[in-house]
Design an enzyme around this catalytic site. Sequence first.
Site, PDB file in Angstrom:
ATOM      1  N   ARG A  60       1.664  -3.565  12.521  1.00 38.81           N
ATOM      2  CA  ARG A  60       1.004  -3.713  13.827  1.00 38.81           C
ATOM      3  C   ARG A  60       1.556  -4.975  14.478  1.00 38.81           C
ATOM      4  O   ARG A  60       1.809  -5.983  13.799  1.00 38.81           O
ATOM      5  CB  ARG A  60      -0.513  -3.850  13.672  1.00 38.81           C
ATOM      6  CG  ARG A  60      -1.251  -2.552  13.440  1.00 38.81           C
ATOM      7  CD  ARG A  60      -1.267  -1.643  14.683  1.00 38.81           C
ATOM      8  NE  ARG A  60      -1.969  -0.383  14.442  1.00 38.81           N
ATOM      9  CZ  ARG A  60      -1.402   0.767  14.089  1.00 38.81           C
ATOM     10  NH1 ARG A  60      -0.088   0.826  13.924  1.00 38.81           N
ATOM     11  NH2 ARG A  60      -2.121   1.857  13.922  1.00 38.81           N
ATOM     12  N   THR A  90       6.853  -2.869  11.043  1.00 40.88           N
ATOM     13  CA  THR A  90       6.452  -1.515  11.451  1.00 40.88           C
ATOM     14  C   THR A  90       4.946  -1.354  11.279  1.00 40.88           C
ATOM     15  O   THR A  90       4.435  -0.238  11.353  1.00 40.88           O
ATOM     16  CB  THR A  90       7.144  -0.430  10.586  1.00 40.88           C
ATOM     17  OG1 THR A  90       6.826  -0.678   9.212  1.00 40.88           O
ATOM     18  CG2 THR A  90       8.641  -0.431  10.786  1.00 40.88           C
ATOM     19  N   GLU A 119       0.870  -3.327  23.350  1.00 43.47           N
ATOM     20  CA  GLU A 119       1.611  -2.116  23.722  1.00 43.47           C
ATOM     21  C   GLU A 119       0.925  -1.387  24.876  1.00 43.47           C
ATOM     22  O   GLU A 119      -0.310  -1.410  24.937  1.00 43.47           O
ATOM     23  CB  GLU A 119       1.697  -1.183  22.500  1.00 43.47           C
ATOM     24  CG  GLU A 119       2.486  -1.803  21.367  1.00 43.47           C
ATOM     25  CD  GLU A 119       2.551  -0.887  20.140  1.00 43.47           C
ATOM     26  OE1 GLU A 119       2.164   0.288  20.232  1.00 43.47           O
ATOM     27  OE2 GLU A 119       2.974  -1.384  19.089  1.00 43.47           O
ATOM     28  N   ARG A 165      -3.148  -8.741  -1.579  1.00 42.13           N
ATOM     29  CA  ARG A 165      -4.369  -9.427  -2.007  1.00 42.13           C
ATOM     30  C   ARG A 165      -4.641  -9.183  -3.480  1.00 42.13           C
ATOM     31  O   ARG A 165      -5.228 -10.009  -4.152  1.00 42.13           O
ATOM     32  CB  ARG A 165      -5.550  -8.960  -1.149  1.00 42.13           C
ATOM     33  CG  ARG A 165      -5.420  -9.422   0.304  1.00 42.13           C
ATOM     34  CD  ARG A 165      -6.491  -8.821   1.161  1.00 42.13           C
ATOM     35  NE  ARG A 165      -6.509  -7.364   1.041  1.00 42.13           N
ATOM     36  CZ  ARG A 165      -7.314  -6.570   1.718  1.00 42.13           C
ATOM     37  NH1 ARG A 165      -8.191  -7.078   2.557  1.00 42.13           N
ATOM     38  NH2 ARG A 165      -7.261  -5.263   1.573  1.00 42.13           N
ATOM     39  N   GLY A 201       0.861  -1.192   0.000  1.00 45.68           N
ATOM     40  CA  GLY A 201       0.000   0.000   0.000  1.00 45.68           C
ATOM     41  C   GLY A 201       0.890   1.230   0.000  1.00 45.68           C
ATOM     42  O   GLY A 201       1.977   1.221  -0.573  1.00 45.68           O
ATOM     43  N   ARG A 202       0.430   2.275   0.674  1.00 44.23           N
ATOM     44  CA  ARG A 202       1.203   3.527   0.670  1.00 44.23           C
ATOM     45  C   ARG A 202       2.589   3.329   1.289  1.00 44.23           C
ATOM     46  O   ARG A 202       3.614   3.664   0.685  1.00 44.23           O
ATOM     47  CB  ARG A 202       0.431   4.612   1.440  1.00 44.23           C
ATOM     48  CG  ARG A 202      -0.762   5.170   0.708  1.00 44.23           C
ATOM     49  CD  ARG A 202      -1.585   6.057   1.630  1.00 44.23           C
ATOM     50  NE  ARG A 202      -2.206   5.266   2.662  1.00 44.23           N
ATOM     51  CZ  ARG A 202      -3.513   4.964   2.704  1.00 44.23           C
ATOM     52  NH1 ARG A 202      -4.314   5.441   1.791  1.00 44.23           N
ATOM     53  NH2 ARG A 202      -3.996   4.225   3.680  1.00 44.23           N
ATOM     54  N   ILE A 203       2.638   2.776   2.530  1.00 46.99           N
ATOM     55  CA  ILE A 203       3.930   2.678   3.228  1.00 46.99           C
ATOM     56  C   ILE A 203       4.798   1.572   2.614  1.00 46.99           C
ATOM     57  O   ILE A 203       5.993   1.762   2.404  1.00 46.99           O
ATOM     58  CB  ILE A 203       3.702   2.450   4.743  1.00 46.99           C
ATOM     59  CG1 ILE A 203       2.957   3.655   5.339  1.00 46.99           C
ATOM     60  CG2 ILE A 203       5.032   2.242   5.466  1.00 46.99           C
ATOM     61  CD1 ILE A 203       2.442   3.440   6.760  1.00 46.99           C
ATOM     62  N   HIS A 225       7.509   2.041  18.989  1.00 44.96           N
ATOM     63  CA  HIS A 225       6.427   2.543  18.109  1.00 44.96           C
ATOM     64  C   HIS A 225       6.667   4.007  17.703  1.00 44.96           C
ATOM     65  O   HIS A 225       5.857   4.885  18.012  1.00 44.96           O
ATOM     66  CB  HIS A 225       5.064   2.374  18.795  1.00 44.96           C
ATOM     67  CG  HIS A 225       3.925   2.378  17.808  1.00 44.96           C
ATOM     68  ND1 HIS A 225       2.752   1.697  18.009  1.00 44.96           N
ATOM     69  CD2 HIS A 225       3.785   2.989  16.595  1.00 44.96           C
ATOM     70  CE1 HIS A 225       1.935   1.885  16.977  1.00 44.96           C
ATOM     71  NE2 HIS A 225       2.556   2.675  16.103  1.00 44.96           N
ATOM     72  N   ILE A 226       7.761   4.224  16.984  1.00 47.61           N
ATOM     73  CA  ILE A 226       8.120   5.590  16.574  1.00 47.61           C
ATOM     74  C   ILE A 226       8.020   5.775  15.063  1.00 47.61           C
ATOM     75  O   ILE A 226       8.577   6.717  14.508  1.00 47.61           O
ATOM     76  CB  ILE A 226       9.535   5.978  17.057  1.00 47.61           C
ATOM     77  CG1 ILE A 226      10.580   4.947  16.597  1.00 47.61           C
ATOM     78  CG2 ILE A 226       9.562   6.143  18.564  1.00 47.61           C
ATOM     79  CD1 ILE A 226      12.029   5.401  16.774  1.00 47.61           C
TER      80      ILE A 226
HETATM   81  P1  NAP Z   1      -2.558   1.021   3.044  1.00 46.47           P
HETATM   82  O1  NAP Z   1      -2.166   2.015   2.017  1.00 46.47           O
HETATM   83  O2  NAP Z   1      -3.991   0.717   3.239  1.00 46.47           O
HETATM   84  O3  NAP Z   1      -1.724  -0.302   2.751  1.00 46.47           O
HETATM   85  C1  NAP Z   1      -1.995  -1.548   3.330  1.00 46.47           C
HETATM   86  C2  NAP Z   1      -1.858  -2.585   2.242  1.00 46.47           C
HETATM   87  O4  NAP Z   1      -1.924  -3.859   2.849  1.00 46.47           O
HETATM   88  C3  NAP Z   1      -2.954  -2.512   1.200  1.00 46.47           C
HETATM   89  O5  NAP Z   1      -2.381  -2.050  -0.006  1.00 46.47           O
HETATM   90  C4  NAP Z   1      -3.458  -3.932   1.088  1.00 46.47           C
HETATM   91  O6  NAP Z   1      -3.363  -4.238  -0.289  1.00 46.47           O
HETATM   92  C5  NAP Z   1      -2.452  -4.743   1.880  1.00 46.47           C
HETATM   93  N1  NAP Z   1      -2.997  -5.919   2.571  1.00 46.47           N
HETATM   94  C6  NAP Z   1      -4.132  -6.012   3.290  1.00 46.47           C
HETATM   95  N2  NAP Z   1      -4.237  -7.253   3.798  1.00 46.47           N
HETATM   96  C7  NAP Z   1      -3.157  -7.944   3.380  1.00 46.47           C
HETATM   97  C8  NAP Z   1      -2.701  -9.267   3.557  1.00 46.47           C
HETATM   98  N3  NAP Z   1      -3.401 -10.140   4.256  1.00 46.47           N
HETATM   99  N4  NAP Z   1      -1.523  -9.617   2.989  1.00 46.47           N
HETATM  100  C9  NAP Z   1      -0.822  -8.741   2.264  1.00 46.47           C
HETATM  101  N5  NAP Z   1      -1.200  -7.470   2.057  1.00 46.47           N
HETATM  102  C10 NAP Z   1      -2.359  -7.088   2.604  1.00 46.47           C
HETATM  103  O7  NAP Z   1      -2.021   1.463   4.482  1.00 46.47           O
HETATM  104  P2  NAP Z   1      -0.667   2.240   4.817  1.00 46.47           P
HETATM  105  O8  NAP Z   1      -0.927   3.687   4.882  1.00 46.47           O
HETATM  106  O9  NAP Z   1       0.421   1.756   3.924  1.00 46.47           O
HETATM  107  O10 NAP Z   1      -0.421   1.707   6.310  1.00 46.47           O
HETATM  108  C11 NAP Z   1      -0.185   0.341   6.544  1.00 46.47           C
HETATM  109  C12 NAP Z   1      -0.204   0.028   8.023  1.00 46.47           C
HETATM  110  O11 NAP Z   1       0.961   0.540   8.643  1.00 46.47           O
HETATM  111  C13 NAP Z   1      -1.354   0.693   8.806  1.00 46.47           C
HETATM  112  O12 NAP Z   1      -2.539  -0.085   8.754  1.00 46.47           O
HETATM  113  C14 NAP Z   1      -0.800   0.797  10.213  1.00 46.47           C
HETATM  114  O13 NAP Z   1      -1.252  -0.262  11.005  1.00 46.47           O
HETATM  115  C15 NAP Z   1       0.705   0.708  10.026  1.00 46.47           C
HETATM  116  N6  NAP Z   1       1.390   1.946  10.469  1.00 46.47           N
HETATM  117  C16 NAP Z   1       2.301   1.866  11.487  1.00 46.47           C
HETATM  118  C17 NAP Z   1       2.973   3.013  11.887  1.00 46.47           C
HETATM  119  C18 NAP Z   1       3.998   2.982  12.993  1.00 46.47           C
HETATM  120  O14 NAP Z   1       4.115   3.976  13.706  1.00 46.47           O
HETATM  121  N7  NAP Z   1       4.764   1.938  13.135  1.00 46.47           N
HETATM  122  C19 NAP Z   1       2.709   4.237  11.262  1.00 46.47           C
HETATM  123  C20 NAP Z   1       1.781   4.269  10.234  1.00 46.47           C
HETATM  124  C21 NAP Z   1       1.119   3.110   9.837  1.00 46.47           C
HETATM  125  P3  NAP Z   1      -4.329  -5.251  -1.003  1.00 46.47           P
HETATM  126  O15 NAP Z   1      -5.733  -4.824  -0.645  1.00 46.47           O
HETATM  127  O16 NAP Z   1      -4.035  -5.152  -2.428  1.00 46.47           O
HETATM  128  O17 NAP Z   1      -3.933  -6.539  -0.427  1.00 46.47           O
END
Ligand code: NAP
Length: 322
Positions: A241, A239, A270, A181, A159-161, A288-289
């Site tokens: 969850r 990074t 956490e 997916r 996804g984005r990250i 968690h930074i």
């Molecule tokens: P996003 O753009 O929604 O990306 C998540 C991606 O995961 C989607 O593109 C989805 O793609 C894919 N996905 C969903 N289920 C999956 C599975 N079972 N296997 C493989 N891929 C799967 O979200 P984002 O902005 O990148 O953020 C991602 C996550 O990072 C957040 O949900 C958050 O929990 C975490 N995060 C952590 C921190 C931190 O401080 N450590 C900071 C920001 C975010 P498909 O639908 O094509 O599978």
Amino acid sequence: MGEESNISVLICRVLLPAGRDLLEAQGFELREGGLDVTAERLQELAPGCAAIVADPTVPIGPDLLDAAGEGLRVVANFAVGYDNVDLAACRERGVVVTNTPGVLTNATAEIALSLTVAAARRAREAEALLREGRWTGWDPGAMLGLELSGATFGVVGLGRIGRRYAELVRPLAGELLYAARSAKPDAERELDANHVGLDELLGRSDVVSLHAPGGEATRHLIGAGELARMQSHAVLVNTARGTLVDSGALATALEKGEIGAAGLDVYENEPGVPQELMDAPRCVLYPHIGSATHTSRDGMATLAARNAIAVLTGNGPLNPIS
Ligand code: NAP
């Protein structure tokens, strides 16, 4: 001072000035729980609030929604992840849920890169050696780690990250694999990435970095079986969850040398960090930074506030969770 002075907003913990100032400029009454807020205190603060600003550490479920009452219109989560929010309960009560996508993408991808390098090059052990006065000088055979240039990188969740992480490691990577997916043809074209199943990714990657969302669907996506598929020198980075990884299985895999190293920013319960991970070898742990840059956190605060304001002033939410 705006015109909405009868509107109350519950900020469950704290909101940085970048967002707080926007809410105050609307004339909203702000009720702030503080960093150490309890569930009981939130129940006391919630009655009559039209908006709740939450963060990933605050569970938002029926009790709090009902305590706020029928005037509650929006839960603005100060995060892109929303596994702390009971979406069904919000839907049932007609409460809109929003998040803060995009503004934390760079910061989180950068912390994943930092964990990748730190774990691959044994940064924790190396620094401890020096700080504890055990370093006796340059040693050709000491502290040998994994070279990342030419390594195969596996990104789980493009996804984005995940995509930004892939862009950052592309100049280093040999092969770039991803599991998702649905296929991402533009990423395949622009990053020369290959879509594979999770098992294949785990078996072939030198570095596996997790970027899928939390929640029941991805709970223990990486458990003992998945860790056993990884190569014995491979690095696991999380990074996303904490719930994506079975902590006990990870600690065992590190202990037994089934994988090379791990770099973690997130944990299952956490702020608790499992003692077994604290004790595990070759494991770099951050508190968690991921999004903790000035730019990112100000962007998140601004976006959370703008989402709350948009709903409360009768405009559509900017970032609704569908
Ligand atoms: P996003 O753009 O929604 O990306 C998540 C991606 O995961 C989607 O593109 C989805 O793609 C894919 N996905 C969903 N289920 C999956 C599975 N079972 N296997 C493989 N891929 C799967 O979200 P984002 O902005 O990148 O953020 C991602 C996550 O990072 C957040 O949900 C958050 O929990 C975490 N995060 C952590 C921190 C931190 O401080 N450590 C900071 C920001 C975010 P498909 O639908 O094509 O599978």
